[in-house]
Structures are given as structure tokens and as C-alpha cells.
Design a protein around this motif. Structure first.
Motif, PDB file in Angstrom:
ATOM      1  N   VAL A 238       0.705  -1.008  -0.101  1.00  0.00           N
ATOM      2  CA  VAL A 238       0.149  -0.096   0.114  1.00  0.00           C
ATOM      3  C   VAL A 238       0.928   1.275   0.076  1.00  0.00           C
ATOM      4  CG1 VAL A 238      -1.652   1.292   1.373  1.00  0.00           C
ATOM      5  CG2 VAL A 238      -1.685  -0.819   1.030  1.00  0.00           C
ATOM      6  N   TRP A 239       1.939   1.563   0.874  1.00  0.00           N
ATOM      7  CA  TRP A 239       2.708   2.633   0.923  1.00  0.00           C
ATOM      8  C   TRP A 239       3.706   2.659  -0.110  1.00  0.00           C
ATOM      9  CZ3 TRP A 239      -0.425   4.373   4.268  1.00  0.00           C
ATOM     10  CH2 TRP A 239      -0.649   3.887   5.385  1.00  0.00           C
ATOM     11  N   SER A 240       4.115   1.728  -0.627  1.00  0.00           N
ATOM     12  CA  SER A 240       5.076   1.818  -1.884  1.00  0.00           C
ATOM     13  C   SER A 240       4.310   2.362  -3.121  1.00  0.00           C
ATOM     14  CB  SER A 240       5.884   0.685  -2.089  1.00  0.00           C
ATOM     15  OG  SER A 240       4.877  -0.616  -2.329  1.00  0.00           O
ATOM     16  N   GLU A 241       2.875   1.734  -3.072  1.00  0.00           N
ATOM     17  CA  GLU A 241       2.264   2.477  -4.341  1.00  0.00           C
ATOM     18  C   GLU A 241       1.825   3.585  -4.044  1.00  0.00           C
ATOM     19  OE1 GLU A 241      -0.657  -0.424  -5.562  1.00  0.00           O
ATOM     20  OE2 GLU A 241       0.725  -2.117  -6.253  1.00  0.00           O
ATOM     21  N   LEU A 242       1.576   3.989  -2.758  1.00  0.00           N
ATOM     22  CA  LEU A 242       1.003   5.377  -2.660  1.00  0.00           C
ATOM     23  C   LEU A 242       2.252   6.387  -2.750  1.00  0.00           C
ATOM     24  CD1 LEU A 242      -0.978   7.488  -1.411  1.00  0.00           C
ATOM     25  CD2 LEU A 242      -0.509   6.791   0.749  1.00  0.00           C
ATOM     26  N   LYS A 243       3.347   6.121  -2.251  1.00  0.00           N
ATOM     27  CA  LYS A 243       4.578   7.055  -2.291  1.00  0.00           C
ATOM     28  C   LYS A 243       4.778   7.016  -3.957  1.00  0.00           C
ATOM     29  CE  LYS A 243       7.353   4.985   0.592  1.00  0.00           C
ATOM     30  NZ  LYS A 243       8.594   4.813   1.229  1.00  0.00           N
ATOM     31  N   ALA A 244       4.666   5.983  -4.721  1.00  0.00           N
ATOM     32  CA  ALA A 244       4.834   6.078  -6.273  1.00  0.00           C
ATOM     33  C   ALA A 244       4.039   7.231  -6.796  1.00  0.00           C
ATOM     34  CB  ALA A 244       4.915   4.857  -7.156  1.00  0.00           C
ATOM     35  N   VAL A 245       2.887   7.286  -6.413  1.00  0.00           N
ATOM     36  CA  VAL A 245       1.746   8.264  -7.082  1.00  0.00           C
ATOM     37  C   VAL A 245       1.883   9.601  -6.579  1.00  0.00           C
ATOM     38  CG1 VAL A 245      -0.696   8.837  -7.028  1.00  0.00           C
ATOM     39  CG2 VAL A 245      -0.233   6.344  -7.227  1.00  0.00           C
ATOM     40  N   LEU A 246       2.270   9.695  -5.522  1.00  0.00           N
ATOM     41  CA  LEU A 246       2.722  11.130  -4.921  1.00  0.00           C
ATOM     42  C   LEU A 246       3.873  11.409  -5.443  1.00  0.00           C
ATOM     43  CD1 LEU A 246       2.125  10.426  -0.950  1.00  0.00           C
ATOM     44  CD2 LEU A 246       0.692  11.876  -2.656  1.00  0.00           C
TER      45      LEU A 246
END
Length: 465
Positions: free
Chosen positions: A121-129
Motif C-alpha cells: 500500500v505504502w510503496s504504491e501510494l508513494k509512487a503516485v505522490l
């Protein structure tokens, strides 16, 4: 004297209205409205939710925020979750994380959702950000506003640990994002909301009739439970226990938290702690009632009068009629002062000033309704706060929402030798066409009447109870 003259003129104008448009509300014959199948309900609600989600980028831009982040664990949902979920979702699952963007770039979507229980969840969220580079990210962390403070403390800690200073430095608090999102009722909801309101009126009409009430036999609690059973029989539900009270009792029947007994041992109160409140001829009855369905909640307070055997409706005491007229006048004053963009406290101040000018005693305590019974939006007074309401009263009044105009007027009833509180509550919506708040279904301007049953019916009721 001039104040009294103006008040008399105001009541006179109200009487004229009741003879034309307003009387149509009193002469309505509300019918029970059957709910569609659950599959049809799913289609309706998911459509309304999609319409509302489409508004989020515009809301973010309105408040100059680039992104909005929500995250929750199962059974520890953010308050806003319930306004965004699909019909077939009954709770968040695992970790449910949502990100909304005001102005997505590079052809990216404006909304993202993850359901996972791993660091993915966090790695994909950070990629979007990283790709979108928002300058500000709103979180729901307000300490006083429930709709803007739904992010759990533990989840905030998890977010901060996962994203690091690069992104946590961009976190901001903008409470109006969540408030406006939850408050917004899309136009397509109104038709069903009106049907729900008609159903609520129909239940009240039947409850306050000789079909349910037999003076000297039926108690207020009997009527409450009849209403609750009726809700369930219609496949609706409710967001609070129906309340029926006798306004002309001297034992504080409108104060259900008071038992008249002092106790030093804290304990849960039960129905046995309260008096029976037996309904008698000549009583003024009051109900506070709402139904829930289709992700919506209604809120209504109506009055009824219990006629003596053989008493025609035209012989209701003038003082009792005037009490309802005063409450209707307060409703008109309140609607008049509900100006879009003003805060609830500003509106309350203006209402109270006109009440003083017209020498009307009473209280104002209006609130948003819809997604929740007491929904997102400013409040216009509370029963214990008639000067201003901290935080909630400081919010601006928004359009495209539903409001419960909830209040009471005081009037002396010589037949009972007491000052009676005459409550009224009806829901309104903002009409772009008229640029005003309109009643969702109508408003009560005449009493409901409980006619005396025959002797045989009375005896049958005693046997049944």
C-alpha cells in the motif's frame, strides 16, 4: 405595544398562508412508499456515490488543496468512509486507503484506492505522490469536528512512519473538504428523499390516530414501540428510538433522562425507570421521529390533540392552536435567515433578534441531515447554546444539502395552567429555482387529531393490552 401589533400581524399573515399554500401541507394524505429491491437500491446508491465522488477534485480546488488522503482499518473507519463506500461494502477491509487529487497530471486518474495488509500500500501510494508531486495533502485530523476528524491516531502514526518527512511535511488540515463532501446531496437523491419523508409522515399520521391510541388505555411508550414495529414492517430502519411525549403533563415527559429519583450508584436506565405516561383526553401529543433507508435519514416532529368523546375538531382550544402557529412562525423566520455562506452562529443571532422583536419565546436548534441523522454542516443553535455554538456554529451554511429546521415556541395554555413548549421539525432542501429553502414534503400547520373510539373498541383495546 408595537411589538405586539407586529406579532399579531405576523400571525395574521401566517393564517392567510395557511388558508392558501400552507394548508395544502396539512390536508395531505401521506402514503407508505415501498422501497425498491436491494439490487435496485444498490444501483441507486452507487450512482449517487459516483456523482458525489466526481465532485471531489472541484472541492479540493475550492479549498486550495492538491490531494486528500484517507486510510482506515476494518471496523475503525474514517467517518467519511460511509459516504464513499459501495452499497455492498459493510466495513473497510484490511487496510483501506484512498487518495484523491485535485488536478491529476500525465493522464493519471484523480482517485486511487488500495485494500491490502502489506507494505505494498505504502510503496504504491508513494509512487503516485512522487509522480503527481502535490504541494499539500489534506488529512481528516480535526479535534472538534467529527466529519473532519475521522483519521484514527494509530493510523496517522502508520502513515507518518511509512511516508516519511518528504510527504508528511506537506500534510495540512482543511476541515471543509470532508464537511462539504458529506453534506452534498446530489439532485438525483431528492425524489427518494421526498418519498421517505412521506413514509415518515404516514407512520406519524397512523400512530396519532384512534387506530393506535385509546385514551385511558394507551401509553406514550405503547405508541413509540408501535412506530418502531411499523418501521421494521416496511423494511425501513431508523437512526434513533421514536419518542412520544405528552406536552401537557407536569412530570417532564419531554425529559426522558430524568427519573425523578436520585441515585448514587451509576447504572443503566431501563423503561421501568420511567412513568407510564398514560394518554388522556385533552392531551397534546408530540413525537420525534425519523426513518432510515437508501443511505438517507429523515427527522420530523409533529403534534396531535386528543379529542374528548364527541368533541369536534373545531373546538380545540385557541391557546393550543396559537402554540402551533407560533412554532410555524419560527419556522418561517428561520428559513428566511438561512442565507448561504453565513455561519450558523450569524444566522442564529439574526433569528434570535427577530424573535425578540416579535416577542416570541422559544429555542432554535437546526442541523444538517441526510447521510447521517445529524450530518455534516453548520448547526444553528443547540438547546443549551442559544448565543453561539463553538466550532460547529462557525461553519458556513452550504447549499445542496438537507437541513432539519428544529425548534420550539413557548405559549401559555390557560386550560392547563402552564406554559407549553410547542416543538416542530421538518426537513428542507435548497432549491436553485426559487433560491430558497423548500420543504422536502411539507410542514405541519394543523394538528393531527385522535378521535374517541367507540365503547366496544375501547373495551377491545383494554383486553388486547
Amino acid at each position: 405595544m408595537w411589538c405586539r401589533i407586529r406579532y399579531a400581524l405576523a400571525l395574521g399573515c401566517l393564517a392567510l398562508l395557511q388558508g392558501s399554500n400552507a394548508s395544502a401541507d396539512a390536508t395531505k394524505s401521506p402514503q407508505y412508499q415501498a422501497l425498491p429491491s436491494l439490487r435496485e437500491q444498490a444501483s441507486l446508491l452507487d450512482g449517487w456515490t459516483a456523482e458525489r465522488k466526481a465532485l471531489i477534485p472541484g472541492i479540493l480546488s475550492k479549498y486550495n488543496v492538491d490531494a486528500w488522503l484517507m486510510s482506515q482499518r476494518e471496523y475503525a473507519e474514517d467517518t467519511v468512509f460511509w459516504a464513499l463506500k459501495s452499497f455492498t461494502q459493510f466495513s473497510a477491509r484490511r487496510r483501506t486507503t484512498q487518495l484523491f487529487l485535485a488536478n491529476a497530471t500525465n493522464g493519471a486518474p484523480s482517485a486511487y484506492s488500495w485494500i491490502d495488509n502489506t507494505p505494498l500500500v505504502w510503496s504504491e501510494l508513494k509512487a503516485v505522490l512522487q509522480d503527481q508531486q502535490p504541494r499539500s495533502i489534506a488529512l481528516n485530523t480535526h479535534s472538534e469536528l467529527a466529519f473532519s476528524g475521522g483519521l484514527h491516531a494509530g493510523e496517522l502514526n502508520a502513515i507518518e512512519a511509512a511516508l516519511g518527512l518528504e510527504w508528511t511535511d506537506k500534510f495540512v488540515l482543511e476541515p471543509m473538504i470532508a464537511v462539504e463532501l458529506v453534506a452534498t446531496m446530489v439532485d438525483s437523491r431528492l425524489d427518494w428523499y421526498r418519498k421517505m419523508m412521506e413514509t415518515a409522515w404516514a407512520i406519524i399520521d397512523e400512530a396519532f390516530s384512534s387506530r393506535v391510541i385509546h385514551p385511558g388505555v394507551t401509553t406514550a411508550q405503547d405508541v413509540e414501540w408501535w412506530m418502531r414495529d411499523k418501521i421494521q414492517a416496511l423494511n425501513y430502519t431508523t437512526w434513533f428510538q421514536p419518542s412520544v411525549s405528552i406536552l401537557t403533563e407536569n412530570d417532564c415527559s419531554m425529559c426522558p433522562s430524568s427519573t425523578g429519583q436520585e441515585s448514587t450508584v451509576p447504572r443503566l436506565l431501563t423503561e421501568a425507570d420511567f412513568p407510564a405516561h398514560l394518554i388522556q383526553y385533552g392531551d397534546i401529543l408530540h413525537c420525534d421521529f425519523g426513518v432510515t433507508a437508501l443511505g438517507l435519514n429523515t427527522d420530523t416532529q409533529h403534534l396531535a390533540y386528543v379529542l374528548q368523546p364527541g368533541q369536534p375538531e373545531t373546538e380545540i382550544p385557541d391557546s393550543v392552536l396559537t402554540g402551533l402557529q407560533k412554532a410555524n412562525r419560527l419556522q418561517d423566520i428561520t428559513r428566511h435567515h438561512m442565507k448561504i455562506g453565513m455561519t450558523g452562529n450569524e444566522i442564529l443571532k439574526n433569528i434570535r433578534a427577530q424573535m425578540k422583536d416579535e416577542e416570541i419565546q422559544g429555542k432554535i436548534y437546526c442541523h444538517a441531515t441526510g447521510e447521517f441523522g445529524h450530518s455534516a454542516g453548520t448547526v444553528i443553535g443547540m438547546t443549551n447554546l442559544q448565543d453561539e455554538v463553538p466550532f460547529l456554529g462557525d461553519l458556513p451554511l452550504l447549499k445542496n444539502t438537507y437541513y432539519s429546521i428544529e425548534l420550539y415556541a413557548e405559549h401559555y395554555v390557560p386550560e392547563k395552567n402552564m406554559t407549553v413548549l410547542f416543538p416542530q421539525e421538518e426537513d428542507v432542501y435548497w432549491s436553485e429555482k426559487s433560491q430558497s429553502w423548500e420543504w422536502v414534503y411539507g410542514r405541519q400547520s394543523q394538528y393531527l387529531f385522535v378521535h374517541s373510539a367507540s365503547k366496544d373498541q375501547h373495551m377491545a383495546a383494554e383486553i388486547e393490552l
